[in-house]
Design an enzyme around this catalytic site. Structure first.
Site, PDB file in Angstrom:
ATOM      1  N   TYR A 148      42.014  58.044  26.433  1.00 50.52           N
ATOM      2  CA  TYR A 148      40.641  58.150  25.774  1.00 50.52           C
ATOM      3  C   TYR A 148      40.496  58.459  24.276  1.00 50.52           C
ATOM      4  O   TYR A 148      39.205  59.484  23.493  1.00 50.52           O
ATOM      5  CB  TYR A 148      39.646  59.131  26.612  1.00 50.52           C
ATOM      6  N   ASP A 211      32.122  60.868  35.953  1.00 48.35           N
ATOM      7  CA  ASP A 211      33.245  60.619  35.041  1.00 48.35           C
ATOM      8  C   ASP A 211      33.389  61.611  33.886  1.00 48.35           C
ATOM      9  O   ASP A 211      32.905  62.110  33.576  1.00 48.35           O
ATOM     10  CB  ASP A 211      33.448  58.910  35.242  1.00 48.35           C
ATOM     11  N   ASP A 237      34.435  66.909  34.489  1.00 49.32           N
ATOM     12  CA  ASP A 237      35.415  66.454  35.077  1.00 49.32           C
ATOM     13  C   ASP A 237      35.879  67.688  36.300  1.00 49.32           C
ATOM     14  O   ASP A 237      35.293  68.636  36.851  1.00 49.32           O
ATOM     15  CB  ASP A 237      36.360  67.783  34.472  1.00 49.32           C
ATOM     16  N   PHE A 238      36.227  65.974  37.687  1.00 49.94           N
ATOM     17  CA  PHE A 238      35.851  67.057  38.710  1.00 49.94           C
ATOM     18  C   PHE A 238      37.448  67.526  39.180  1.00 49.94           C
ATOM     19  O   PHE A 238      37.227  67.920  40.220  1.00 49.94           O
ATOM     20  CB  PHE A 238      36.635  64.570  39.405  1.00 49.94           C
ATOM     21  N   ARG A 253      40.239  54.160  43.658  1.00 45.04           N
ATOM     22  CA  ARG A 253      42.003  54.508  42.794  1.00 45.04           C
ATOM     23  C   ARG A 253      42.020  55.612  42.235  1.00 45.04           C
ATOM     24  O   ARG A 253      42.037  55.645  40.563  1.00 45.04           O
ATOM     25  CB  ARG A 253      41.524  53.207  42.202  1.00 45.04           C
ATOM     26  N   HIS A 256      45.971  58.143  43.766  1.00 47.29           N
ATOM     27  CA  HIS A 256      47.567  57.758  43.333  1.00 47.29           C
ATOM     28  C   HIS A 256      47.578  58.157  42.086  1.00 47.29           C
ATOM     29  O   HIS A 256      48.226  58.210  41.580  1.00 47.29           O
ATOM     30  CB  HIS A 256      47.376  55.766  43.155  1.00 47.29           C
ATOM     31  N   ASP A 257      46.895  58.146  41.514  1.00 39.51           N
ATOM     32  CA  ASP A 257      46.616  58.736  40.081  1.00 39.51           C
ATOM     33  C   ASP A 257      47.782  60.420  40.049  1.00 39.51           C
ATOM     34  O   ASP A 257      47.912  60.793  39.267  1.00 39.51           O
ATOM     35  CB  ASP A 257      45.751  58.928  38.690  1.00 39.51           C
TER      36      ASP A 257
HETATM   37  N1  SAM Z   1      36.647  54.375  40.356  1.00 43.61           N
HETATM   38  C1  SAM Z   1      36.853  53.547  39.398  1.00 43.61           C
HETATM   39  C2  SAM Z   1      37.322  52.107  39.157  1.00 43.61           C
HETATM   40  O1  SAM Z   1      37.898  51.825  40.903  1.00 43.61           O
HETATM   41  O2  SAM Z   1      37.842  51.478  39.735  1.00 43.61           O
HETATM   42  C3  SAM Z   1      37.611  54.070  38.071  1.00 43.61           C
HETATM   43  C4  SAM Z   1      39.107  54.041  38.239  1.00 43.61           C
HETATM   44  S1  SAM Z   1      40.647  54.028  37.441  1.00 43.61           S
HETATM   45  C5  SAM Z   1      41.542  54.170  37.529  1.00 43.61           C
HETATM   46  C6  SAM Z   1      40.308  56.272  37.418  1.00 43.61           C
HETATM   47  C7  SAM Z   1      39.146  57.134  37.124  1.00 43.61           C
HETATM   48  O3  SAM Z   1      39.478  58.399  36.998  1.00 43.61           O
HETATM   49  C8  SAM Z   1      38.766  57.039  35.127  1.00 43.61           C
HETATM   50  O4  SAM Z   1      37.555  56.451  34.818  1.00 43.61           O
HETATM   51  C9  SAM Z   1      38.894  58.547  34.312  1.00 43.61           C
HETATM   52  O5  SAM Z   1      37.843  58.225  33.934  1.00 43.61           O
HETATM   53  C10 SAM Z   1      38.420  59.279  35.925  1.00 43.61           C
HETATM   54  N2  SAM Z   1      38.973  60.241  35.776  1.00 43.61           N
HETATM   55  C11 SAM Z   1      40.531  60.887  34.911  1.00 43.61           C
HETATM   56  N3  SAM Z   1      40.400  61.667  34.580  1.00 43.61           N
HETATM   57  C12 SAM Z   1      38.619  62.309  35.728  1.00 43.61           C
HETATM   58  C13 SAM Z   1      38.616  63.819  36.164  1.00 43.61           C
HETATM   59  N4  SAM Z   1      39.155  64.958  35.235  1.00 43.61           N
HETATM   60  N5  SAM Z   1      37.483  63.996  35.939  1.00 43.61           N
HETATM   61  C14 SAM Z   1      36.714  63.240  36.214  1.00 43.61           C
HETATM   62  N6  SAM Z   1      36.674  61.933  36.138  1.00 43.61           N
HETATM   63  C15 SAM Z   1      38.006  61.921  35.796  1.00 43.61           C
END
Ligand code: SAM
Length: 344
Positions: A148, A211, A237-238, A253, A256-257
């Protein structure tokens, strides 16, 4: 033992050449060959070369390679150069405006995953992501520090997520009977592609996409032509902010991050927002219990940052410690599997 089996040789050859096939696909996609042959089918290599502003020799090699991979068809003509057109596979998945287009994901693979994989030896030696070597910047939080930071990279990442979510969204949204839920919150729901699949599949359900602000501010670019007012967006921010109230939370998804410590922080927040009976739907590639497959998930882990791939049992144990029981697991045959958990 010393006998050379053709089948084994073929398997090894496919693995050795796999990266060439991927890069040929990425290059044809990046140069918009599939879009061109969709709008103007049956061009010869010189005509394609002129349109994509490339050399005739290079274009000829690329088109022939794509034919051998089943992405293009060549029509032979007596005493003339062959003409090219898309195969069904290219029509369905590779042109950029196809309903199930993977163009966005392919661009992400070419521009982000490929450079990371070219530093795989260092990644394995050091056990860290290779964003610094590949992109010249240290990435603690891959979203906020890498994706971003620039508008171009952000849109490319969002396009990639959007394309996968459109292809897999219906399979995930219809994996379970969700008729008892009225409000859902898709945490990290990105462009809303998954949320729209949920509202399409469940007429009584409204979905809030939650998001980061950087993502939500761009979400309008991805709205479908027919907007649905049952899908709304909230920025936050979650890990830090209050989560929207809902009776079903979706994490597609996301887990796994992150390493277990971060997963626990997020699950604690969701558990606190839930009342008994609330649902939590996890969608990920579930590794087999012996972690031997699928390769897709295990290969993805090689370029991941802090996170890790887990089996359905590993996910359900993490969830159990926050009062969720894994009610059903579905392997969908699509990109993502799904698990529905209930808060006790
Ligand atoms: N859920 C969607 C999908 O399956 O197509 C997107 C998955 S993508 C791998 C991870 C998502 O988590 C991104 O859109 C990212 O912006 C969001 N994300 C990452 N850190 C975040 C946070 N701290 N708070 C909210 N959203 C977050």
């Amino acid at each position: 033992d010393s006998e050379l089996k053709n089948q084994d040789l073929q398997k090894i050859t496919e693995l050795m050449d796999g990266f060439k096939a991927s890069k040929a696909l990425f290059t044809a996609s990046e140069l918009c060959v599939f879009d061109l042959l969709h709008s103007r089918p049956r061009l010869d290599a010189a005509q394609v070369a002129q349109e994509i502003k490339a050399s005739v020799k290079g274009t000829e090699c690329l088109l022939e390679a794509c034919v051998s991979l089943g992405l293009l068809k060549s029509k032979e003509r007596p005493c003339q150069k062959p003409m090219y057109e898309n195969t069904d596979l290219a029509v369905r998945f590779l042109r950029s405006d196809a309903p199930f287009s993977l163009h966005g994901y392919i661009q992400h693979c070419n521009n982000t995953i490929w450079p990371l994989f070219s530093h795989l030896e260092s990644a394995v030696r050091e056990g860290t992501n290779q964003h610094e070597k590949a992109f010249g910047k240290i990435s603690k939080d891959v979203f906020q520090d890498t994706y971003y930071n620039s508008q171009e990279v952000k849109l490319r990442f969002m396009n990639a997520m959007h394309s996968i979510a459109k292809v897999t969204g219906k399979a995930v949204a219809t994996a379970f009977d969700l008729s008892r839920y009225k409000t859902a919150c898709d945490l990290g729901g990105c462009t809303g592609a998954m949320a729209y699949e949920f509202t399409k599949a469940h007429p009584g359900l409204s979905v809030t996409v939650f998001d980061l602000p950087a993502v939500v501010e761009m979400s309008e670019h991805f709205h479908p032509l027919q907007k649905d007012n049952r899908v709304s967006f909230v920025a936050g921010d979650f890990f830090k902010d209050e989560l929207p109230k809902a009776d079903l939370y979706i994490l597609a998804r996301i887990l796994h991050d992150w390493p277990d410590e971060k997963v626990h922080i997020l699950l604690r927040k969701i558990a606190d927002a839930c009342t008994p009976g609330c649902g939590l739907l996890i969608s990920e590639i579930f590794l087999d219990e012996d972690r031997g497959a699928p390769s897709r998930g295990l290969l993805q882990a090689l370029s991941m940052s802090e996170g890790k791939q887990r089996s359905a049992t590993e996910y359900s144990l993490l969830l159990k410690s926050h009062g969720f029981i894994a009610a059903h697991v579905r392997h969908t045959d699509n990109f993502l599997d799904a698990m529905l958990c209930i808060k006790v």
